[in-house]
Each structure stands twice: as structure tokens, then as C-alpha cells.
Design an enzyme around this catalytic site. Structure first.
Site, short mmCIF file in Angstrom:
data_model
loop_
_atom_site.label_atom_id
_atom_site.label_comp_id
_atom_site.label_asym_id
_atom_site.label_seq_id
_atom_site.Cartn_x
_atom_site.Cartn_y
_atom_site.Cartn_z
N LYS A 266 33.78 42.64 49.17
CA LYS A 266 34.20 41.42 48.48
C LYS A 266 35.41 40.85 49.20
O LYS A 266 36.42 41.51 49.35
CB LYS A 266 34.57 41.74 47.02
CG LYS A 266 35.35 40.61 46.30
CD LYS A 266 35.69 40.95 44.85
CE LYS A 266 36.62 39.91 44.23
NZ LYS A 266 36.99 40.21 42.83
N ASP A 271 42.10 34.55 44.45
CA ASP A 271 41.37 34.44 43.19
C ASP A 271 42.28 33.86 42.11
O ASP A 271 43.03 34.57 41.46
CB ASP A 271 40.85 35.82 42.77
CG ASP A 271 40.06 35.77 41.46
OD1 ASP A 271 39.69 34.65 41.02
OD2 ASP A 271 39.80 36.85 40.88
N LYS A 278 43.48 32.12 35.70
CA LYS A 278 44.30 33.29 35.34
C LYS A 278 45.69 32.83 34.89
O LYS A 278 46.16 31.78 35.31
CB LYS A 278 44.47 34.19 36.57
CG LYS A 278 43.24 34.95 37.00
CD LYS A 278 43.54 35.84 38.20
CE LYS A 278 42.31 36.60 38.65
NZ LYS A 278 41.80 37.58 37.66
N ASP A 289 42.66 40.11 46.86
CA ASP A 289 41.31 40.19 46.28
C ASP A 289 40.23 40.20 47.37
O ASP A 289 39.04 40.23 47.07
CB ASP A 289 41.11 39.03 45.29
CG ASP A 289 40.15 39.39 44.17
OD1 ASP A 289 39.92 40.60 43.93
OD2 ASP A 289 39.60 38.46 43.55
N ASP A 348 36.03 33.53 36.48
CA ASP A 348 36.92 34.57 37.01
C ASP A 348 36.17 35.87 37.30
O ASP A 348 36.71 36.80 37.90
CB ASP A 348 38.07 34.81 36.02
CG ASP A 348 39.24 35.56 36.65
OD1 ASP A 348 39.26 35.69 37.90
OD2 ASP A 348 40.12 36.01 35.90
N GLU A 350 34.06 36.42 39.55
CA GLU A 350 33.47 35.81 40.74
C GLU A 350 33.05 36.81 41.81
O GLU A 350 32.13 36.55 42.58
CB GLU A 350 34.46 34.80 41.35
CG GLU A 350 35.53 35.38 42.28
CD GLU A 350 36.50 36.36 41.63
OE1 GLU A 350 36.59 36.37 40.39
OE2 GLU A 350 37.12 37.15 42.35
N ARG A 352 31.46 39.60 41.67
CA ARG A 352 30.08 40.06 41.54
C ARG A 352 29.10 38.99 42.02
O ARG A 352 28.00 39.31 42.50
CB ARG A 352 29.80 40.48 40.09
CG ARG A 352 29.95 39.38 39.07
CD ARG A 352 30.14 39.90 37.65
NE ARG A 352 31.49 40.41 37.42
CZ ARG A 352 31.90 40.94 36.27
NH1 ARG A 352 31.07 41.04 35.24
NH2 ARG A 352 33.13 41.38 36.15
N1 BES Z 1 39.90 40.10 41.15
C1 BES Z 1 39.76 40.32 39.77
C2 BES Z 1 39.98 41.77 39.36
C3 BES Z 1 41.36 42.33 39.59
C4 BES Z 1 42.28 42.32 38.58
C5 BES Z 1 41.68 42.90 40.80
C6 BES Z 1 43.54 42.85 38.80
C7 BES Z 1 42.93 43.44 41.01
C8 BES Z 1 43.87 43.43 40.01
C9 BES Z 1 38.38 39.88 39.31
O1 BES Z 1 37.83 38.82 40.01
C10 BES Z 1 38.51 39.44 37.90
O2 BES Z 1 39.18 38.48 37.68
N2 BES Z 1 37.87 40.15 36.99
C11 BES Z 1 37.93 39.84 35.61
C12 BES Z 1 36.55 39.99 35.03
C13 BES Z 1 36.41 39.44 33.64
C14 BES Z 1 36.54 37.93 33.66
C15 BES Z 1 35.07 39.85 33.11
C16 BES Z 1 38.90 40.80 34.94
O3 BES Z 1 38.95 41.97 35.34
O4 BES Z 1 39.65 40.37 34.08
ZN ZN Z 2 38.48 38.58 41.94
MN MN Z 3 38.40 36.95 39.24
#
Ligand code: BES
Ligand code: ZN
Ligand code: MN
Length: 500
Positions: A266, A271, A278, A289, A348, A350, A352
Site C-alpha cells: 500500500k 492519507d 481525518k 501511509d 478513509d 482507502e 484496501r
Molecule cells: N492509514 C489509515 C490507518 C492508520 C491509522 C495507519 C493510524 C497508521 C496509523 C487507514 O487508511 C485508515 O484510515 N483506516 C481507517 C479505517 C476505517 C475508516 C474503517 C481507520 O483505521 O480508522
Molecule cells: Zn490509509
Molecule cells: Mn485512511
């Protein structure tokens, strides 16, 4: 900083490091030095709690009768504590403790320990590797570095019998460190400098090592139907890219044995969350990210650098996730390269979406023996595992066990979490084939289930590295910052099971 190997000799100047085993058994060089200093080592040991346990150290500053700056006594613990990984950690600790030595030279004097599996030359190579890993720094954007922040030592000399073979082993390990450093550099770069196009250019530099590197742009991806990946990048003015790297160091026959192994990363270069934006506090962390893609790129560098006897493919999906008039909306339905449709309920989630197309493409194009993907995929994995294990999800027990073992070997630990039909149902959508988020619970698992829908029957593992990609504190071989977690692990997986 230079790391050199030479025949056993106690230096007359600078910093000297000698070893002691548990129970305060001085190595033969430590004994020699003890005699030379009129018993300074035994007296210092006698006056302290030092017992020669692993990770213990004792310093004797400017000892009498010598011109030495410092004698550092390091504990090796029991002979059975002398393992590759412990020696790497020791090298890292010695480096950190001596790097400010003003006279520029550190000598580590090693002797083989009775009852240990490792000879002094093998210890030397690992100690050198650990010192090198710890010596990493990223300060290209500092125009001024204070004198007390500069590393003073110029060289670490490690002495042992058979030093030529130590150097040879070190040179190979050093290639892995080069891959680690490349990954650390990439995750440390700021997001205005490192974005899909520039990250792809960095990957392209691997061509000089004999890796074939192909960069696909948006029009090519559109032709292939990569609607999931492209949807994420559509709010950014930066063009999305897919980079395909091939290292063909293995069998050239057309049989099954030449089937490549594949690593997919990824690469979200920033992000913001997109329209599901966010909170601003801590958003700067989302520059890393793209950590999964950086690991794949650094791994390819390590494999090619040490000329691994394997055919390996690395594929990274590079996008920037931005809010914009043209950005993807919550509720949009996109069609992935696999033909499956996805309702994007949260922009968010994204990573996946990017991986869905990258995994499907990799499987379709290369028919690999297995695929391992890496991604800073979910905040939920940090809730479950913190920063001491990465999450492991897999449809294949053998691959999962091999990854777990490789992780133990290099101290990049994995913990397997379940996938199953029940969790899979959680991402069924009312209007499309699936939605990109599950319900309230099991956020890391539903993310894994999503990826699982794009890998067919190929053995596959997903490493959720959100908790381990960036470290807030120093570790023996990892200065705080980008860790490159995954490079050494996957290099070890290849070495243990897929070479030759
Ligand atoms: N890049 C983030 C996950 C992340 C969070 C990585 C903190 C490193 C530190 C990912 O894209 C994300 O935002 N995931 C969301 C998913 C949710 C919307 C289902 C999350 O983990 O909040
Ligand atoms: Zn992300
Ligand atoms: Mn995200």
C-alpha cells in the site's frame, strides 16, 4: 561511518569494547586488558552490580596506565544467549553508547565463548550489522546540526579470528541494511516531496541493481479497469501510479519452480481521509501511509543487492488520498479490475481499495506461488497489538507459519488473527458486491476480509503494519522514526524457504 574487521588486537587509543559472560567470566582479551590496567576491569566489576548478563554494560573512563578513552565492558549473558539477533542488538547498543567518542575510533575485541554456537567471526559480522542498522539517520532537511548531535566516531573496528570471513558475511548483511535504509528514507520523506510520481522514480533507481521496473500511469490503469485504485486518487492533483518490480535471480526454466513469489504494498503517499476527512491532530503521521510500498521497494533492493537466488515480483499501488471537488464521495460505487463492485462508504478506508486492484493485478499477471501484502491498513490493529507485533492474516497455514517463524528470527514479530465466512459477511453491501467498511467491531479483520476477496485461491498473507512502521523510541537496531519493519522479515522468509 565505516565498519571494518581485523585480527584480534587490543588497541592503545580510543574506545575499546570487551566482553564478559554471565558470572563475570572475562573473555581472554578482557583478561589481557585487566592485567594491562593493573586490574581495573576486575575492580570496576567488583564495585558494581554488573554481572555479565546480556544487555548489561559497564564503563571505565580514561583508565590509568593506558592512553584509552574508555573501556566498555559488555555482558554476553549465558553462552546460549549468544544468538544472531542478540549480537545485532549488542552491536546497536555499542554504537549508540559510543557514537559521541571524540577520538573517532571504537574497537570491539571479540573472542569465541566456550559453549556458544557462534564463533567470534560470526558474532563480529552480526555485531557490525547491528551497529550499521542503528547508525541510520535522516537529516537531509536540517540545514544546521548542533555539534553535540553529530556523530563523532568515524569507524567501528571489530577484531576476531577469521576476520576475512566476518567481513564477507557482513558484506551480505550490509546489502539487507541498504534495503532497510532505503525504506526508512522513503517513509521519512515529507509528502510534498514524496508523492506517487516521485516515489515511482525512487523505485526506478533499482534498475541499476538489475531489477526490471515498470511504471504504469492512470490511463494504463483505466484500460485495465482498476476503478478501485483510481477512485482513491481522483481527488488528488498528483497522478496515481502502479509500479511493478521484477527480480529474476532464480530459476529461468518455464516450469513451476520458476513461478515468482510476490510482494504487494500500500502506497498512500498522504492519507487525509478524503471526504471522510481525518481530524487534524496527528494527521502528519499519514505521510508514512506509504510504508507498505516502501517495504516492498526496500525488500527488492535487499534481494537484488545480495543477489538472492529467487524470482520475486514487487507491486506497489501509489496514490494520494485528498478531499477535492473531484474526490470520491461516500456512497460512490466503483468497479474493481476483478469486476467486483464496491460501495465506498468511507473514503478513509482507502488502502484496501488500492490493494484490491494491486493484488488482483499481481495474481492475474504473474500467477505467483504466493502473495504477501503489507499495509498501514487500520488504526484498529494498533488498538489490538500496539507496536510489538504486526497483524497477520492468511488463507494458508504454511505461509502463515513460515512468516511467523521468519518474524521470530529477525525480531519483527507477527501475530495471526482470524479470517472466516462470518467476518466476510460483515462487508456485504445492499447495493454492490461489497462495501469498504464493516460494522463496529473487528475493524482489522473486516479489512483483511476485503483483501481476501481479491486474491482468488492463491496462498496469501496480509501484514497490517500500522502499529510498527514508525517508532517513537529508540530500539537497539532501530533509531526512532521509520523502522522498515518487514524488510528483514521478508528477506528472511525468502532466505529460509524460497532460495535455491
Ligand atoms: N492509514 C489509515 C490507518 C492508520 C491509522 C495507519 C493510524 C497508521 C496509523 C487507514 O487508511 C485508515 O484510515 N483506516 C481507517 C479505517 C476505517 C475508516 C474503517 C481507520 O483505521 O480508522
Ligand atoms: Zn490509509
Ligand atoms: Mn485512511
Amino acid at each position: 561511518m565505516k565498519i571494518t574487521f581485523a585480527k584480534p588486537e587490543i588497541p592503545s587509543k580510543g574506545i575499546v569494547v570487551v566482553t564478559v559472560n554471565v558470572g563475570n567470566k572475562l573473555s581472554s582479551s578482557a583478561k589481557t586488558l585487566d592485567v594491562k590496567t593493573g586490574g581495573a576491569l576486575s575492580r570496576a566489576i567488583g564495585a558494581s552490580r554488573f554481572e555479565g548478563k546480556k544487555a548489561q554494560t559497564l564503563n571505565i573512563v580514561a583508565p590509568e596506565r593506558t592512553k584509552l578513552d574508555l573501556i566498555m565492558i559488555v555482558g554476553l549473558g549465558k553462552p546460549t544467549d549468544i544468538t544472531n539477533i542478540e549480537m545485532q542488538n549488542l552491536g546497536g547498543r555499542i554504537y549508540a553508547a559510543t557514537k559521541q567518542g571524540k577520538n573517532g575510533a571504537v574497537s570491539i575485541v571479540l573472542d569465541t565463548v566456550a559453549g556458544s554456537k557462534m564463533k567470534s567471526n560470526e558474532m563480529a559480522a552480526e555485531i557490525g550489522y547491528g551497529a550499521k542498522l542503528r547508525s541510520y539517520s535522516f537529516n537531509k532537511y536540517k540545514t544546521q546540526i548542533k555539534a553535540d548531535q553529530k556523530v563523532a566516531i568515524k569507524a567501528v573496528k571489530i577484531t576476531c579470528d577469521n576476520f576475512a570471513s566476518a567481513r564477507k558475511v557482513f558484506d551480505k548483511l550490509s546489502k539487507i541494511a541498504d534495503g532497510v535504509f532505503f525504506t526508512r528514507d522513503l517513509v521519512s520523506e515529507p509528502p510534498n516531496i514524496l508523492y506517487p510520481e516521485t516515489l515511482a522514480k525512487e523505485a526506478k533507481t533499482l534498475e541499476k541493481l538489475g531489477i526490471k521496473v515498470q511504471i504504469l500511469g492512470e490511463s494504463q490503469m483505466r484500460k485495465m479497469g482498476m476503478g478501485a485504485l483510481l477512485g482513491v486518487g481522483q481527488g488528488s492533483i498528483r497522478e496515481s501510479k502502479l509500479v511493478v518490480m521484477q527480480w529474476n535471480g532464480g530459476s529461468k526454466s518455464k516450469s513451476k519452480s520458476s513461478q515468482p513469489i510476490a510482494f504487494v504494498g500500500k502506497g498512500v503517499t498522504f492519507d487525509t481521509g478524503g471526504i471522510s476527512i481525518k481530524p487534524s491532530a496527528g494527521m502528519e503521521d499519514m505521510k508514512w501511509d506509504m510504508g507498505g510500498s516502501a517495504v516492498v521497494i526496500g525488500l527488492m533492493k535487499a534481494l537484488a543487492g545480495r543477489k538472492a537466488n529467487v524470482n520475486a515480483v514487487g507491486v506497489v499501488g501509489l496514490v494520494e488520498n485528498m478531499p477535492d471537488g473531484n474526490a470520491q464521495r461516500p456512497g460512490d460505487i466503483v468497479t474493481s479490475m476483478s469486476g467486483q463492485t464496491i460501495e465506498v462508504l468511507n473514503t478513509d478506508a482507502e488502502g484496501r481499495l488500492v490493494l484490491a486492484d494491486a493484488l488482483y493485478y499481481t495474481n492475474d499477471k504473474f500467477k505467483p506461488k504466493f502473495m504477501v501484502n503489507l499495509a498501514t491498513l487500520t488504526g484498529a490493529i494498533i488498538v489490538s497489538l500496539g507496536s510489538h507485533h504486526a497483524g497477520l492474516f492468511s488463507n494458508n497455514d504454511q505461509l502463515s507459519d513460515r512468516l511467523t517463524q521468519a518474524g521470530l528470527d529477525v525480531e519483527e514479530r507477527l501475530w495471526r488473527l482470524p479470517i472466516s465466512d462470518d467476518y466476510d459477511k460483515m462487508i456485504d453491501s445492499q447495493v454492490a458486491d461489497m462495501q469498504n467498511i464493516g460494522g463496529r467491531g473487528a475493524g482489522s479483520i473486516t479489512a483483511a476480509q476485503f483483501l481476501h476477496r481479491f486474491v482468488g485461491k492463491t496462498p496469501w498473507a496480509h501484514l497490517d503494519i500500522a502499529g510498527v512502521t514508525w517508532s517513537k523510541s529508540d530500539k537497539p537496531t532501530i533509531p526512532k522514526g521509520g523502522t522498515a519493519f518487514g524488510v528483514r522479515l521478508l528477506d528472511k522468509l525468502v532466505e529460509n524457504y524460497y532460495e535455491g
